[in-house]
Design a protein around this motif. Structure first.
Motif, PDB file in Angstrom:
ATOM      1  N   ALA A  86       0.784  -1.143   0.222  1.00  0.00           N
ATOM      2  CA  ALA A  86      -0.293   0.137   0.180  1.00  0.00           C
ATOM      3  C   ALA A  86       1.033   1.151  -0.087  1.00  0.00           C
ATOM      4  O   ALA A  86       2.035   1.183   0.111  1.00  0.00           O
ATOM      5  CB  ALA A  86      -0.947  -0.083   1.082  1.00  0.00           C
ATOM      6  N   SER A  87       0.295   2.371  -0.135  1.00  0.00           N
ATOM      7  CA  SER A  87       0.786   3.768  -0.126  1.00  0.00           C
ATOM      8  C   SER A  87       0.819   4.312   1.210  1.00  0.00           C
ATOM      9  O   SER A  87      -0.459   3.946   1.832  1.00  0.00           O
ATOM     10  CB  SER A  87       0.584   4.509  -1.639  1.00  0.00           C
ATOM     11  N   PHE A  88       1.415   5.483   1.503  1.00  0.00           N
ATOM     12  CA  PHE A  88       1.085   6.104   2.836  1.00  0.00           C
ATOM     13  C   PHE A  88       1.483   7.468   2.713  1.00  0.00           C
ATOM     14  O   PHE A  88       2.257   7.921   1.905  1.00  0.00           O
ATOM     15  CB  PHE A  88       2.046   5.323   3.707  1.00  0.00           C
ATOM     16  N   ASN A  89       0.962   8.280   3.810  1.00  0.00           N
ATOM     17  CA  ASN A  89       1.314   9.590   3.914  1.00  0.00           C
ATOM     18  C   ASN A  89       1.691   9.661   5.567  1.00  0.00           C
ATOM     19  O   ASN A  89       0.770   9.244   6.255  1.00  0.00           O
ATOM     20  CB  ASN A  89       0.175  10.548   3.634  1.00  0.00           C
ATOM     21  N   ILE A  90       2.814   9.875   5.864  1.00  0.00           N
ATOM     22  CA  ILE A  90       3.099  10.161   7.362  1.00  0.00           C
ATOM     23  C   ILE A  90       2.734  11.122   8.132  1.00  0.00           C
ATOM     24  O   ILE A  90       3.121  12.359   7.555  1.00  0.00           O
ATOM     25  CB  ILE A  90       4.833   9.930   7.468  1.00  0.00           C
ATOM     26  N   TYR A  91       2.012  10.974   8.906  1.00  0.00           N
ATOM     27  CA  TYR A  91       1.270  12.173   9.679  1.00  0.00           C
ATOM     28  C   TYR A  91       1.413  12.265  10.967  1.00  0.00           C
ATOM     29  O   TYR A  91       1.431  11.455  11.736  1.00  0.00           O
ATOM     30  CB  TYR A  91      -0.299  12.008   9.489  1.00  0.00           C
ATOM     31  N   MET A  92       2.152  13.150  11.458  1.00  0.00           N
ATOM     32  CA  MET A  92       3.091  14.212  10.766  1.00  0.00           C
ATOM     33  C   MET A  92       4.491  13.656  10.311  1.00  0.00           C
ATOM     34  O   MET A  92       5.123  13.123  11.335  1.00  0.00           O
ATOM     35  CB  MET A  92       2.942  15.678  11.501  1.00  0.00           C
ATOM     36  N   PHE A  93       4.997  14.295   9.445  1.00  0.00           N
ATOM     37  CA  PHE A  93       6.640  13.928   9.058  1.00  0.00           C
ATOM     38  C   PHE A  93       7.116  15.080   9.583  1.00  0.00           C
ATOM     39  O   PHE A  93       8.068  15.144  10.404  1.00  0.00           O
ATOM     40  CB  PHE A  93       6.878  13.836   7.643  1.00  0.00           C
ATOM     41  N   ILE A  94       6.953  16.452   9.495  1.00  0.00           N
ATOM     42  CA  ILE A  94       7.408  17.773   9.866  1.00  0.00           C
ATOM     43  C   ILE A  94       5.938  18.281  10.788  1.00  0.00           C
ATOM     44  O   ILE A  94       5.011  18.795  10.327  1.00  0.00           O
ATOM     45  CB  ILE A  94       7.566  18.750   8.794  1.00  0.00           C
ATOM     46  N   GLY A  95       6.199  18.507  12.122  1.00  0.00           N
ATOM     47  CA  GLY A  95       5.088  18.791  12.987  1.00  0.00           C
ATOM     48  C   GLY A  95       4.685  20.180  12.888  1.00  0.00           C
ATOM     49  O   GLY A  95       3.798  20.907  12.734  1.00  0.00           O
ATOM     50  N   GLY A  96       6.162  21.145  12.987  1.00  0.00           N
ATOM     51  CA  GLY A  96       5.799  22.538  13.040  1.00  0.00           C
ATOM     52  C   GLY A  96       5.333  23.071  14.385  1.00  0.00           C
ATOM     53  O   GLY A  96       5.275  22.514  15.394  1.00  0.00           O
ATOM     54  N   THR A  97       4.617  24.303  14.364  1.00  0.00           N
ATOM     55  CA  THR A  97       4.426  25.034  15.451  1.00  0.00           C
ATOM     56  C   THR A  97       2.895  25.766  15.066  1.00  0.00           C
ATOM     57  O   THR A  97       3.076  26.320  14.231  1.00  0.00           O
ATOM     58  CB  THR A  97       5.420  26.034  15.962  1.00  0.00           C
ATOM     59  N   ASN A  98       2.097  25.895  16.314  1.00  0.00           N
ATOM     60  CA  ASN A  98       0.958  26.599  16.015  1.00  0.00           C
ATOM     61  C   ASN A  98       1.378  28.144  16.387  1.00  0.00           C
ATOM     62  O   ASN A  98       1.526  28.500  17.741  1.00  0.00           O
ATOM     63  CB  ASN A  98      -0.076  26.267  16.940  1.00  0.00           C
ATOM     64  N   TRP A  99       1.308  29.131  15.668  1.00  0.00           N
ATOM     65  CA  TRP A  99       1.832  30.415  15.860  1.00  0.00           C
ATOM     66  C   TRP A  99       0.714  31.312  16.244  1.00  0.00           C
ATOM     67  O   TRP A  99      -0.536  31.108  15.840  1.00  0.00           O
ATOM     68  CB  TRP A  99       2.730  31.112  14.391  1.00  0.00           C
ATOM     69  N   GLY A 100       1.157  32.392  17.200  1.00  0.00           N
ATOM     70  CA  GLY A 100       0.092  33.219  17.653  1.00  0.00           C
ATOM     71  C   GLY A 100      -0.988  32.480  18.256  1.00  0.00           C
ATOM     72  O   GLY A 100      -0.689  31.931  19.237  1.00  0.00           O
ATOM     73  N   PHE A 101      -2.365  32.729  17.962  1.00  0.00           N
ATOM     74  CA  PHE A 101      -3.247  32.005  18.602  1.00  0.00           C
ATOM     75  C   PHE A 101      -4.100  31.156  17.731  1.00  0.00           C
ATOM     76  O   PHE A 101      -5.239  31.095  17.681  1.00  0.00           O
ATOM     77  CB  PHE A 101      -4.385  33.440  19.048  1.00  0.00           C
ATOM     78  N   THR A 102      -3.487  30.316  16.828  1.00  0.00           N
ATOM     79  CA  THR A 102      -3.691  29.528  15.928  1.00  0.00           C
ATOM     80  C   THR A 102      -4.026  28.002  16.422  1.00  0.00           C
ATOM     81  O   THR A 102      -4.683  27.119  15.903  1.00  0.00           O
ATOM     82  CB  THR A 102      -3.120  29.340  14.815  1.00  0.00           C
ATOM     83  N   ASN A 103      -3.646  27.879  17.805  1.00  0.00           N
ATOM     84  CA  ASN A 103      -3.698  26.471  18.293  1.00  0.00           C
ATOM     85  C   ASN A 103      -5.105  26.131  18.619  1.00  0.00           C
ATOM     86  O   ASN A 103      -5.995  26.770  18.811  1.00  0.00           O
ATOM     87  CB  ASN A 103      -2.927  26.340  19.707  1.00  0.00           C
ATOM     88  N   GLY A 104      -5.345  24.861  18.369  1.00  0.00           N
ATOM     89  CA  GLY A 104      -6.786  24.443  18.691  1.00  0.00           C
ATOM     90  C   GLY A 104      -6.824  23.836  20.055  1.00  0.00           C
ATOM     91  O   GLY A 104      -6.371  24.589  20.939  1.00  0.00           O
ATOM     92  N   ALA A 105      -7.746  23.063  20.117  1.00  0.00           N
ATOM     93  CA  ALA A 105      -8.101  22.620  21.744  1.00  0.00           C
ATOM     94  C   ALA A 105      -8.675  21.048  21.732  1.00  0.00           C
ATOM     95  O   ALA A 105      -9.349  20.857  20.568  1.00  0.00           O
ATOM     96  CB  ALA A 105      -9.525  23.373  22.428  1.00  0.00           C
ATOM     97  N   SER A 106      -8.437  20.445  22.743  1.00  0.00           N
ATOM     98  CA  SER A 106      -9.181  19.021  22.670  1.00  0.00           C
ATOM     99  C   SER A 106      -9.897  18.968  24.018  1.00  0.00           C
ATOM    100  O   SER A 106      -9.810  19.890  25.005  1.00  0.00           O
ATOM    101  CB  SER A 106      -7.942  18.192  22.707  1.00  0.00           C
ATOM    102  N   PRO A 107     -10.843  17.959  24.091  1.00  0.00           N
ATOM    103  CA  PRO A 107     -11.802  17.833  25.197  1.00  0.00           C
ATOM    104  C   PRO A 107     -10.934  17.635  26.512  1.00  0.00           C
ATOM    105  O   PRO A 107     -10.040  16.653  26.487  1.00  0.00           O
ATOM    106  CB  PRO A 107     -12.634  16.447  24.919  1.00  0.00           C
ATOM    107  N   GLY A 108     -11.152  18.504  27.606  1.00  0.00           N
ATOM    108  CA  GLY A 108     -10.610  18.363  28.987  1.00  0.00           C
ATOM    109  C   GLY A 108      -9.227  18.953  28.985  1.00  0.00           C
ATOM    110  O   GLY A 108      -8.694  18.971  29.873  1.00  0.00           O
ATOM    111  N   LYS A 109      -8.760  19.759  27.868  1.00  0.00           N
ATOM    112  CA  LYS A 109      -7.554  20.435  27.616  1.00  0.00           C
ATOM    113  C   LYS A 109      -7.737  22.156  27.684  1.00  0.00           C
ATOM    114  O   LYS A 109      -8.731  22.523  27.406  1.00  0.00           O
ATOM    115  CB  LYS A 109      -6.715  19.946  26.614  1.00  0.00           C
TER     116      LYS A 109
END
Length: 331
Positions: free
Chosen positions: A308-331
């Motif tokens: 099969a083929s693949f896409n590695i998630y993530m290969f380059i993680g990077g950074t959430n700049w400014g106020f662009t970060n998301g949120a997850s339940p309980g966090k």
């Protein structure tokens, strides 16, 4: 985690990246002209009529400073991959209703938003591109990539076929496609596939009519490359896809189980792990998430051996700049 994956892939593909006499990807796949794009009309991928495997790494341009794009792409290519994958962040490209920024647009994030430069740089670095415009991207990103101004519309039915929402989605996608259209592979560019929506099998309520509307928007805007959807088959089955659009799977383990299930729905088609999860995101002050190299190597080996083929998630993680970060339940 990125270093571990790089080492794994360098070992796996080393024979293919140290032979200077080999043609580049673009030389090989376009040497006789371009007559077709990425095809799933047989049990394996073909690109322009030649056998092809998608070996991709995820790199979200809006999480990597523009000055580092080429450096990151060189690392992806040096690891033996032939493709990069990225979402498109609607909230950044249309920060205010009807106000767009695809680089030079004057927003505070404009330096991240030169998407044409991104696609051209990928081509220069001998990489193809899978583009995932959403409109919802999740991506552990602020509001899943939706612009906050959508909340002013009381009638907006997010991720549904509701008229107000569809109107704004169509307007944005038309602007985006006007920018990226010429960068499609069959038009001489780098983009070999587009994803419609994102993990829609987890949405509630789910409307096939909504996916059909999105599909039609892509077609109306001269998007001619392969169109696909992605979900975890083990959890969502066929809930997030529609007929006529290639379905891919997201997974962390047990690739054979999910691949065999999707082949029952898509017989005589290739298989793609659109998101092969090799890690997880971090929160400030929390412990850094890692995955054992041996675990990643074992699952990757099983994916390749399926084959099969693949896409590695993530290969380059990077950074959430400014106020662009998301949120997850309980966090």
């Amino acid at each position: 985690m990125g270093l571990s994956v790089t080492l794994i892939l360098t070992v796996c593909f080393l024979p293919f990246i140290i032979n200077d006499s080999l043609p580049t990807n673009y030389e090989y796949f376009t040497s006789d002209g371009i007559s077709s794009g990425l095809s799933v009309d047989q049990p394996y991928f073909t690109l322009n009529g030649k056998n092809f495997s998608v070996y991709s790494g995820a790199m979200h341009y809006f999480r990597v400073p523009r000055a580092y794009w080429r450096d990151r792409m060189k690392k992806i290519r040096a690891a033996g991959l032939n493709t990069i994958e990225t979402y498109v962040a609607w909230n950044l490209h249309e920060p205010y209703s009807g106000v767009y920024d695809f680089g030079e647009g004057g927003s505070e994030m404009e330096d991240f938003l030169h998407i044409e430069e991104l696609l051209q740089t990928a081509q220069e670095e001998d990489l193809f591109v899978i583009l995932r415009p959403g409109p919802y991207i999740c991506a552990e990103y602020n509001y899943g990539g939706f612009p906050a101004w959508l909340l002013r519309e009381k009638t907006t039915g997010f991720r549904t076929n509701e008229a107000t929402y569809i109107k704004y989605v169509r307007r944005f996608l038309e602007k985006l496609f006007a920018v990226v259209n010429k960068h499609q592979f069959t038009k001489g560019g780098s983009v070999i596939a587009f994803q419609i929506e994102n993990e829609y099998g987890t949405a509630w309520p789910r409307e096939k009519a909504y996916l059909e509307s999105l599909h039609q928007i892509f077609l109306d805007n001269d998007i001619v490359e392969l169109l696909l959807t992605s979900d975890s088959w083990k959890v969502q089955g066929t809930e997030g896809t529609i007929d006529g659009v290639f379905q891919t799977v997201n997974l962390k383990a047990e690739p054979e189980e999910q691949f065999n299930k999707i082949l029952k729905r898509q017989p005589n088609k290739p298989v793609l792990a659109m998101e092969f999860w090799v890690g997880w995101f971090d929160y400030w002050t929390n412990a850094h998430h890692t995955t054992e190299t041996s675990t990643v190597l074992e699952v990757l080996t099983r994916i390749l051996e399926f084959p099969a083929s693949f896409n590695i998630y993530m290969f380059i993680g990077g950074t959430n700049w400014g106020f662009t970060n998301g949120a997850s339940p309980g966090k």
